[in-house]
Design a protein around this motif. Structure first.
Motif, PDB file in Angstrom:
ATOM      1  N   HIS A   1      14.561  36.635   5.337  1.00  0.00           N
ATOM      2  CA  HIS A   1      13.086  36.010   4.935  1.00  0.00           C
ATOM      3  C   HIS A   1      12.756  35.059   5.677  1.00  0.00           C
ATOM      4  CE1 HIS A   1      12.553  38.983   1.867  1.00  0.00           C
ATOM      5  NE2 HIS A   1      13.726  38.882   1.118  1.00  0.00           N
TER       6      HIS A   1
ATOM      7  N   ILE B   1      10.286  43.796  15.190  1.00  0.00           N
ATOM      8  CA  ILE B   1      10.225  44.022  13.763  1.00  0.00           C
ATOM      9  C   ILE B   1       8.733  44.848  13.781  1.00  0.00           C
ATOM     10  CG2 ILE B   1       9.090  43.235  11.695  1.00  0.00           C
ATOM     11  CD1 ILE B   1      10.897  40.710  12.113  1.00  0.00           C
TER      12      ILE B   1
ATOM     13  N   ASP C   1      -1.127  40.327  11.878  1.00  0.00           N
ATOM     14  CA  ASP C   1      -0.243  39.947  11.124  1.00  0.00           C
ATOM     15  C   ASP C   1       0.809  39.353  11.427  1.00  0.00           C
ATOM     16  OD1 ASP C   1      -1.386  41.922   9.208  1.00  0.00           O
ATOM     17  OD2 ASP C   1      -0.520  43.667   9.786  1.00  0.00           O
TER      18      ASP C   1
ATOM     19  N   SER D   1       0.293  46.754   8.286  1.00  0.00           N
ATOM     20  CA  SER D   1       1.516  47.600   7.861  1.00  0.00           C
ATOM     21  C   SER D   1       1.758  46.687   6.401  1.00  0.00           C
ATOM     22  CB  SER D   1       2.554  47.391   8.487  1.00  0.00           C
ATOM     23  OG  SER D   1       3.028  46.135   9.014  1.00  0.00           O
ATOM     24  N   ARG D   2       2.874  46.702   5.901  1.00  0.00           N
ATOM     25  CA  ARG D   2       3.156  45.836   4.824  1.00  0.00           C
ATOM     26  C   ARG D   2       4.022  44.736   5.382  1.00  0.00           C
ATOM     27  NH1 ARG D   2       4.982  48.766  -0.552  1.00  0.00           N
ATOM     28  NH2 ARG D   2       4.518  46.631  -1.173  1.00  0.00           N
ATOM     29  N   LYS D   3       4.128  44.414   6.667  1.00  0.00           N
ATOM     30  CA  LYS D   3       4.930  43.500   7.185  1.00  0.00           C
ATOM     31  C   LYS D   3       4.174  42.368   7.849  1.00  0.00           C
ATOM     32  CE  LYS D   3       6.811  46.612  10.097  1.00  0.00           C
ATOM     33  NZ  LYS D   3       7.617  47.231  10.961  1.00  0.00           N
ATOM     34  N   LYS D   4       4.518  41.233   7.645  1.00  0.00           N
ATOM     35  CA  LYS D   4       3.865  39.792   8.143  1.00  0.00           C
ATOM     36  C   LYS D   4       4.831  39.040   8.618  1.00  0.00           C
ATOM     37  CE  LYS D   4      -0.261  39.498   5.478  1.00  0.00           C
ATOM     38  NZ  LYS D   4      -1.218  38.856   6.417  1.00  0.00           N
ATOM     39  N   LEU D   5       4.375  38.046   9.544  1.00  0.00           N
ATOM     40  CA  LEU D   5       5.649  37.231  10.251  1.00  0.00           C
ATOM     41  C   LEU D   5       4.826  35.910  10.440  1.00  0.00           C
ATOM     42  CD1 LEU D   5       8.263  37.824  12.454  1.00  0.00           C
ATOM     43  CD2 LEU D   5       6.696  36.278  13.090  1.00  0.00           C
TER      44      LEU D   5
ATOM     45  N   GLY E   1       8.661  42.166   2.850  1.00  0.00           N
ATOM     46  CA  GLY E   1       8.510  42.364   4.220  1.00  0.00           C
ATOM     47  C   GLY E   1       7.797  41.052   4.958  1.00  0.00           C
ATOM     48  N   THR E   2       7.928  39.803   4.324  1.00  0.00           N
ATOM     49  CA  THR E   2       7.531  38.649   5.123  1.00  0.00           C
ATOM     50  C   THR E   2       8.813  38.167   5.762  1.00  0.00           C
ATOM     51  OG1 THR E   2       5.559  38.156   3.656  1.00  0.00           O
ATOM     52  CG2 THR E   2       6.608  36.262   4.787  1.00  0.00           C
TER      53      THR E   2
END
Length: 335
Positions: A30, A53, A81, A111-115, A142-143
């Motif tokens: 995470h 990712i 994102d 998407s459900r991903k974030k960075l 997803g972060t």
């Protein structure tokens, strides 16, 4: 220009191996803390992980393809994102972290991903650090967070405990030379720069620095007059060295440059011409190497290292250099 996986793996093999294993095993953390000197590739590896990712067609399951829409947008800095935070002035403010939190409370745009990446995470104000701590304690699914720092000891222990810490090693001289050549540095200058610093950004600055270019000429001249007469060497100190090398850091840099000449002479005597760094002086140095002995060179290098030690112990720089010149000249004919 963004580096691909293989290029960064050559610079930071251990880091890339860890990240590859995490991605392949589906165990991306995470939160990461990338810790290491300036110029070791932390930011580039941060963007590389982001591409790994988000990439739509990763090679071997982990290498970004560099060609899909997501890879291209990340390289151009405009993926919706992925969020990048750096100090606003001298510090990262609470408002910047709050803005980040608001952004992450929304669902990912695509998407459900974030960075998110935080550069110079050690420069967060106390309020910003406490806000981030709450964020790290309750990560959204997803972060991924990537914090980057040259000063891990300045970061709250409670933040460190929630991150996987990844250490970035200084670049080796070989990798450093390659990186400098990639940035257009003259192949004659790159080996010398790589010996003086393993921070490629500092090396690039030195390469463009007029003071540094002049410093090299003065150091070579001082070495040449050392071989002639004590009087001429003292005159060169007065007329050139003391006028150019004024601050402690400058004198230290000058001593490093002088030391590298003696190292080159020793390499030539040992038949290791491929390791010399004063490439522009190589033919003259080969002549000088015939006029001295390995034992004498070792003594002279020890005298320069001792002068560096005395400089840091605050000895008067003028006395220090005069004493050094006399030591370097003792028995300077062929031994």
């Amino acid at each position: 220009m963004a580096k691909n996986w293989d290029e960064l793996e050559a610079l930071q093999p251990t880091v890339l191996k860890m990240l590859k294993n995490s991605i392949l095993k589906g165990r991306v953390a995470h939160a990461y803390l990338y810790e290491g000197m300036k110029g070791t590739g932390k930011k580039e590896v941060g963007f590389l992980l982001a591409k790994s990712i988000f990439c739509m067609e990763p090679g071997e399951g982990f290498k970004p393809c560099e060609a899909c829409v997501n890879c291209k947008r990340i390289n151009n800095g405009n993926h919706p994102d992925i969020h990048f935070v750096e100090p606003d002035g001298l510090s990262i403010k609470k408002a910047q972290i709050q803005e980040l939190q608001e952004e992450f409370s929304k669902t990912g745009v695509e998407s459900r991903k974030k960075l998110y990446m935080i550069m110079h995470a050690d420069r967060m104000t106390n309020n910003a650090a406490n806000s981030l701590l709450k964020f790290l304690e309750e990560p959204h699914a997803g972060t991924v967070a990537i914090l980057m720092t040259e000063q891990a000891q300045q970061i709250l222990p409670t933040i460190l405990s929630r991150c996987q810490i990844i250490g970035f090693k200084p670049l080796s001289p070989k990798n450093m030379i390659k990186k400098l050549l990639d940035h257009g540095v003259n192949p004659q200058k790159a080996p010398l720069l790589a010996q003086l610093t393993n921070n490629w950004e500092e090396a690039l600055e030195l390469n463009e620095n007029d003071w540094f270019a002049q410093a090299q000429k003065i150091v070579v001249k001082l070495y040449e007059v050392l071989k002639k007469s004590p009087l001429e060497a003292m005159v060169t100190l007065q007329e050139n060295w003391f006028l150019h090398f004024k601050e402690k850091e400058q004198i230290d840099r000058g001593l490093d440059l002088l030391l590298l000449i003696f190292k080159d002479l020793l390499y030539i005597q040992l038949g290791k011409q491929d390791q010399i760094v004063y490439l522009g002086e190589s033919s003259r140095l080969e002549q000088y190497a015939l006029q001295t002995s390995g034992r004498r060179l070792t003594e002279q290098m020890a005298a320069i290292l001792e002068a560096k030690r005395k400089l840091h112990a605050n000895m008067n720089p003028q006395l220090l250099m005069e004493e050094l010149v006399l030591k370097l000249q003792e028995g300077s004919s062929l031994v």
